[in-house]
Write a protein that holds these residues in place. Structure first.
Motif, PDB file in Angstrom:
ATOM      1  N   ASP A 177      18.286  -5.734   1.336  1.00  0.00           N
ATOM      2  CA  ASP A 177      16.821  -5.768   1.321  1.00  0.00           C
ATOM      3  C   ASP A 177      16.300  -7.092   0.767  1.00  0.00           C
ATOM      4  O   ASP A 177      15.468  -7.767   1.383  1.00  0.00           O
ATOM      5  CB  ASP A 177      16.307  -4.590   0.487  1.00  0.00           C
ATOM      6  N   ARG A 186      11.943  -8.950  11.347  1.00  0.00           N
ATOM      7  CA  ARG A 186      11.423  -8.058  10.306  1.00  0.00           C
ATOM      8  C   ARG A 186      11.510  -6.592  10.745  1.00  0.00           C
ATOM      9  O   ARG A 186      11.953  -5.717   9.970  1.00  0.00           O
ATOM     10  CB  ARG A 186       9.968  -8.417   9.983  1.00  0.00           C
ATOM     11  N   GLU A 187      11.113  -6.308  11.980  1.00  0.00           N
ATOM     12  CA  GLU A 187      11.100  -4.926  12.471  1.00  0.00           C
ATOM     13  C   GLU A 187      12.508  -4.347  12.563  1.00  0.00           C
ATOM     14  O   GLU A 187      12.747  -3.212  12.133  1.00  0.00           O
ATOM     15  CB  GLU A 187      10.413  -4.883  13.845  1.00  0.00           C
ATOM     16  N   THR A 247      15.194  -5.382  10.985  1.00  0.00           N
ATOM     17  CA  THR A 247      15.760  -5.264   9.636  1.00  0.00           C
ATOM     18  C   THR A 247      15.265  -3.990   8.970  1.00  0.00           C
ATOM     19  O   THR A 247      16.032  -3.278   8.307  1.00  0.00           O
ATOM     20  CB  THR A 247      15.392  -6.485   8.781  1.00  0.00           C
ATOM     21  N   SER A 248      13.985  -3.694   9.153  1.00  0.00           N
ATOM     22  CA  SER A 248      13.418  -2.474   8.588  1.00  0.00           C
ATOM     23  C   SER A 248      14.096  -1.233   9.161  1.00  0.00           C
ATOM     24  O   SER A 248      14.403  -0.277   8.435  1.00  0.00           O
ATOM     25  CB  SER A 248      11.909  -2.429   8.858  1.00  0.00           C
ATOM     26  N   SER A 251      14.435 -10.093   2.852  1.00  0.00           N
ATOM     27  CA  SER A 251      13.027 -10.378   2.519  1.00  0.00           C
ATOM     28  C   SER A 251      12.829 -11.850   2.188  1.00  0.00           C
ATOM     29  O   SER A 251      11.841 -12.468   2.597  1.00  0.00           O
ATOM     30  CB  SER A 251      12.578  -9.511   1.345  1.00  0.00           C
TER      31      SER A 251
END
Length: 227
Positions: free
Chosen positions: A101, A16-17, A19-20, A105
């Motif tokens: 995105d 998640r981190e 990808t952000s 997600s």
């Protein structure tokens, strides 16, 4: 110095981190920026984005298929994979950003459920791993392709345990392939891995993140050296 192995939860959080961070790098890209070439032969940034989005959706299909008792490969064939990337790369920059995105997600929701799942999944012909390692495979894709999309991104900024896990994953992926000369990588964090043909080869030392970038992309670094 040694470092503890990253836990499953840490790997999932890192997906998640990272990808952000990747999405933060690409959010300002214009269509011209997306059309720029990368170091990957024949691939523009649009190709990389299409591949990342396709990869996330392929992982979701595999997970959903296993829930129904259906084992399937990530991609129907190499030709189908290439065709999908070429078509995806034709999208506008905005559409690419949205696909990156939304696919990421959707996949992120699925990853925490895989911790104890040992059922095999085929990432490519002849290369299988337990489903519980799928988050690490995704993390590897995100980190390496972030390097392809944004040259300012450096894996030395990764947490030590995550950098080691990704280096270990890359070593396992390459294995003792005859396509690679004998090579030993020795990370400052305490990990040692061997790839390539059997025999005496070179030995490279340095931080795990820098060794990862060098092994996977040939990225030179003043922090790595040949022993």
């Amino acid at each position: 110095m040694s470092t503890d192995r990253a836990t499953f939860a840490q790997v999932v959080d890192s997906v998640r981190e990272q990808t952000s961070l990747l999405l933060g790098s690409t959010i300002g890209f214009t269509d011209e920026d997306w059309a720029r070439p990368t170091a990957l032969s024949g691939w523009t940034r649009s190709h990389v984005a299409a591949h990342l989005a396709d990869g996330a959706m392929a992982m979701i299909r595999v997970i959903e298929g296993l829930r129904q008792g259906i084992e399937q490969r990530l991609y129907e064939s190499d030709a189908a994979k290439r065709r999908s990337i070429e078509l995806g790369a034709l999208a506008s920059g905005l559409d690419l950003q949205i696909r990156l995105d939304t696919s990421a997600s959707t996949l992120q929701v699925e990853l925490p459920e895989l911790e104890f799942d040992a059922r095999p999944v085929e990432l490519r012909a002849g290369y299988r791993l337990p489903l519980r390692r799928l988050p690490l495979a995704r993390l590897s894709e995100v980190v390496l392709h972030h390097m392809d999309l944004a040259p300012h991104f450096e894996p030395r900024d990764l947490p030590a345990s995550i950098a080691v896990e990704l280096l270990r994953f890359q070593v396992d992926r390459i294995g003792r392939s005859g396509d690679y000369p004998p090579l030993k990588v020795v990370a400052d964090e305490g990990y040692t891995g061997v790839v390539g043909r059997i025999g005496d080869g070179i030995e490279m030392h340095g931080p795990a993140g820098d060794l990862l970038a060098w092994l996977a992309r040939g990225t030179e670094s003043p922090r790595i050296y040949r022993a």
